[in-house]
Design a protein around this motif. Structure first.
Motif, PDB file in Angstrom:
ATOM      1  N   CYS A  49       0.823  -1.209   0.000  1.00 15.25           N
ATOM      2  CA  CYS A  49       0.000   0.000   0.000  1.00 15.25           C
ATOM      3  C   CYS A  49       0.859   1.262   0.000  1.00 15.25           C
ATOM      4  N   ALA A  50       2.049   1.173   0.569  1.00 16.97           N
ATOM      5  CA  ALA A  50       2.941   2.329   0.627  1.00 16.97           C
ATOM      6  C   ALA A  50       3.675   2.568  -0.686  1.00 16.97           C
ATOM      7  N   GLY A  51       3.661   1.574  -1.545  1.00 19.59           N
ATOM      8  CA  GLY A  51       4.382   1.704  -2.809  1.00 19.59           C
ATOM      9  C   GLY A  51       3.537   2.403  -3.857  1.00 19.59           C
ATOM     10  N   PRO A  52       4.097   2.582  -5.041  1.00 25.30           N
ATOM     11  CA  PRO A  52       3.312   3.214  -6.119  1.00 25.30           C
ATOM     12  C   PRO A  52       2.176   2.296  -6.565  1.00 25.30           C
ATOM     13  N   LEU A  53       0.974   2.857  -6.677  1.00 21.94           N
ATOM     14  CA  LEU A  53      -0.208   2.108  -7.114  1.00 21.94           C
ATOM     15  C   LEU A  53      -0.579   2.605  -8.508  1.00 21.94           C
ATOM     16  N   THR A  54      -0.157   1.863  -9.503  1.00 20.47           N
ATOM     17  CA  THR A  54      -0.343   2.268 -10.898  1.00 20.47           C
ATOM     18  C   THR A  54      -1.817   2.366 -11.254  1.00 20.47           C
ATOM     19  N   SER A  55      -2.166   3.420 -11.986  1.00 22.18           N
ATOM     20  CA  SER A  55      -3.547   3.630 -12.423  1.00 22.18           C
ATOM     21  C   SER A  55      -3.694   3.241 -13.894  1.00 22.18           C
ATOM     22  N   PHE A  56      -4.766   2.506 -14.203  1.00 26.79           N
ATOM     23  CA  PHE A  56      -5.057   2.105 -15.576  1.00 26.79           C
ATOM     24  C   PHE A  56      -6.334   2.751 -16.101  1.00 26.79           C
ATOM     25  N   THR A  57      -7.263   3.016 -15.184  1.00 28.42           N
ATOM     26  CA  THR A  57      -8.522   3.686 -15.531  1.00 28.42           C
ATOM     27  C   THR A  57      -8.858   4.634 -14.368  1.00 28.42           C
ATOM     28  N   PRO A  58      -9.870   5.480 -14.518  1.00 23.23           N
ATOM     29  CA  PRO A  58     -10.280   6.336 -13.399  1.00 23.23           C
ATOM     30  C   PRO A  58     -10.779   5.545 -12.190  1.00 23.23           C
ATOM     31  N   TYR A  59     -11.045   4.248 -12.375  1.00 23.43           N
ATOM     32  CA  TYR A  59     -11.597   3.430 -11.301  1.00 23.43           C
ATOM     33  C   TYR A  59     -10.536   2.605 -10.575  1.00 23.43           C
ATOM     34  N   THR A  60      -9.295   2.643 -11.015  1.00 28.63           N
ATOM     35  CA  THR A  60      -8.237   1.854 -10.383  1.00 28.63           C
ATOM     36  C   THR A  60      -7.999   2.313  -8.951  1.00 28.63           C
ATOM     37  N   LEU A  61      -7.816   1.351  -8.056  1.00 31.48           N
ATOM     38  CA  LEU A  61      -7.540   1.659  -6.651  1.00 31.48           C
ATOM     39  C   LEU A  61      -6.129   2.229  -6.513  1.00 31.48           C
ATOM     40  N   THR A  62      -6.036   3.513  -6.289  1.00 34.25           N
ATOM     41  CA  THR A  62      -4.719   4.144  -6.136  1.00 34.25           C
ATOM     42  C   THR A  62      -4.555   4.858  -4.803  1.00 34.25           C
ATOM     43  N   ASP A  63      -5.622   4.904  -4.008  1.00 33.63           N
ATOM     44  CA  ASP A  63      -5.551   5.531  -2.697  1.00 33.63           C
ATOM     45  C   ASP A  63      -5.250   4.456  -1.649  1.00 33.63           C
ATOM     46  N   PRO A  64      -4.121   4.560  -0.935  1.00 33.71           N
ATOM     47  CA  PRO A  64      -3.750   3.518   0.033  1.00 33.71           C
ATOM     48  C   PRO A  64      -4.814   3.245   1.083  1.00 33.71           C
ATOM     49  N   ALA A  65      -5.446   4.293   1.598  1.00 34.77           N
ATOM     50  CA  ALA A  65      -6.470   4.107   2.634  1.00 34.77           C
ATOM     51  C   ALA A  65      -7.661   3.321   2.089  1.00 34.77           C
ATOM     52  N   ARG A  66      -8.067   3.651   0.876  1.00 35.64           N
ATOM     53  CA  ARG A  66      -9.197   2.937   0.267  1.00 35.64           C
ATOM     54  C   ARG A  66      -8.817   1.488  -0.028  1.00 35.64           C
ATOM     55  N   LEU A  67      -7.582   1.268  -0.471  1.00 33.66           N
ATOM     56  CA  LEU A  67      -7.136  -0.093  -0.746  1.00 33.66           C
ATOM     57  C   LEU A  67      -7.148  -0.923   0.532  1.00 33.66           C
ATOM     58  N   ARG A  68      -6.718  -0.344   1.643  1.00 31.48           N
ATOM     59  CA  ARG A  68      -6.739  -1.068   2.915  1.00 31.48           C
ATOM     60  C   ARG A  68      -8.165  -1.454   3.288  1.00 31.48           C
ATOM     61  N   ARG A  69      -9.109  -0.554   3.062  1.00 24.54           N
ATOM     62  CA  ARG A  69     -10.514  -0.862   3.373  1.00 24.54           C
ATOM     63  C   ARG A  69     -11.037  -1.989   2.494  1.00 24.54           C
ATOM     64  N   VAL A  70     -10.660  -1.951   1.218  1.00 23.91           N
ATOM     65  CA  VAL A  70     -11.093  -3.003   0.299  1.00 23.91           C
ATOM     66  C   VAL A  70     -10.516  -4.349   0.723  1.00 23.91           C
ATOM     67  N   LEU A  71      -9.253  -4.388   1.109  1.00 21.37           N
ATOM     68  CA  LEU A  71      -8.621  -5.648   1.539  1.00 21.37           C
ATOM     69  C   LEU A  71      -9.298  -6.195   2.794  1.00 21.37           C
ATOM     70  N   ALA A  72      -9.660  -5.313   3.710  1.00 18.99           N
ATOM     71  CA  ALA A  72     -10.370  -5.749   4.916  1.00 18.99           C
ATOM     72  C   ALA A  72     -11.724  -6.340   4.549  1.00 18.99           C
ATOM     73  N   ASP A  73     -12.393  -5.743   3.564  1.00 22.18           N
ATOM     74  CA  ASP A  73     -13.694  -6.240   3.127  1.00 22.18           C
ATOM     75  C   ASP A  73     -13.561  -7.594   2.443  1.00 22.18           C
ATOM     76  N   VAL A  74     -12.480  -7.782   1.702  1.00 24.12           N
ATOM     77  CA  VAL A  74     -12.237  -9.072   1.051  1.00 24.12           C
ATOM     78  C   VAL A  74     -12.047 -10.156   2.106  1.00 24.12           C
TER      79      VAL A  74
END
Length: 252
Positions: free
Chosen positions: A155-180
């Protein structure tokens, strides 16, 4: 100037081949491997004699079948694919959608099987293709079950974006992983292309650790996630059981 070791030079010859460059001349190999023509000629000769490379009638080199034989021994490669294939085929027959199986390699997923469905989506995965973990359903399913330390580094590393919907915010990614982790499934919505959605579930090995992920990829506009989730879960559970996992080993 750094002197490259003999194994490094040998591996650089094999690394010259990829999906965009499956056939190379000796000159191409020399250039892509960063070797002199003389060194490339010697190493290519040794690899060809062993069977790692094959030379066709036009003098162009291809990856040899000997490497395929060796790769078949990899527990996370062809061996896993062979065990999983009946369940992947069942998932395909139940949905007629794109089905895939992937494993983690560092910060990326590597696809070891792909069954092409009737639906056309912009992302065309092939066996051996790689994508960042955060941008795919299989990647999220795998990352969510890694150690907290690995997740934080990612999460601390670069999060490459491919579309406007790509998860690039570390905080949001952490929430998504918790939900998974909570739901047992990952949904990747238009992260790689703006027309595809994938639903993924983790595959567990004998001791309960997540060793792979299976997913289904469908057009985003027609996606019926509540219908897809049970089908993907059944496939993942079937593969896990075939690998020796038992629910009691995880849940007690």
């Amino acid at each position: 100037m750094t002197v490259r070791s003999a194994p490094d030079r040998l591996l650089s010859v094999l690394a010259a081949f990829d999906h965009e460059h499956p056939a190379l001349s000796l000159t191409d190999i020399s250039r892509r491997a960063g070797l002199t023509l003389t060194t490339a000629h010697r190493l290519v000769g040794a690899l060809t004699e062993w069977g790692a490379l094959e030379r066709d009638e036009s003098g162009v080199y291809h990856v040899g079948l000997r490497l395929w034989e060796v790769a078949a021994l990899a527990p996370r490669g062809l061996a896993l694919r062979q065990i999983a294939l009946p369940y992947l085929e069942d998932l395909y027959e139940a949905t007629h959608e794109n089905v895939q199986l992937a494993v983690r390699d560092g910060a990326e997923v590597v696809y070891i099987e792909w069954l092409s469905g009737r639906s056309s989506v912009g992302v065309h995965i092939r066996v051996g293709a790689r994508w960042p973990l955060h941008a795919t359903g299989v990647g999220l399913a795998l990352l969510a079950h890694e150690s907290p330390e690995l997740q934080e580094r990612y999460c601390a590393g670069p999060l490459t974006s491919f579309t406007p919907y790509t998860l690039t915010d570390p905080a949001r990614l952490r929430r998504v992983l918790a939900d998974v982790r909570r739901t047992g499934v990952a949904v990747s919505d238009r992260q790689v292309t703006d027309d595809a959605l994938s639903v993924a579930a983790p595959v567990r090995g004998t001791g309960g650790a997540v060793v792979a992920a299976v997913s289904i990829v469908v057009p985003q506009t027609d996606a019926q996630v509540p219908v897809l989730v049970p089908a993907v879960r059944v496939a993942a559970r079937g593969i896990s059981r075939a690998l020796g996992w038992r629910p009691s080993a995880l849940s007690g």
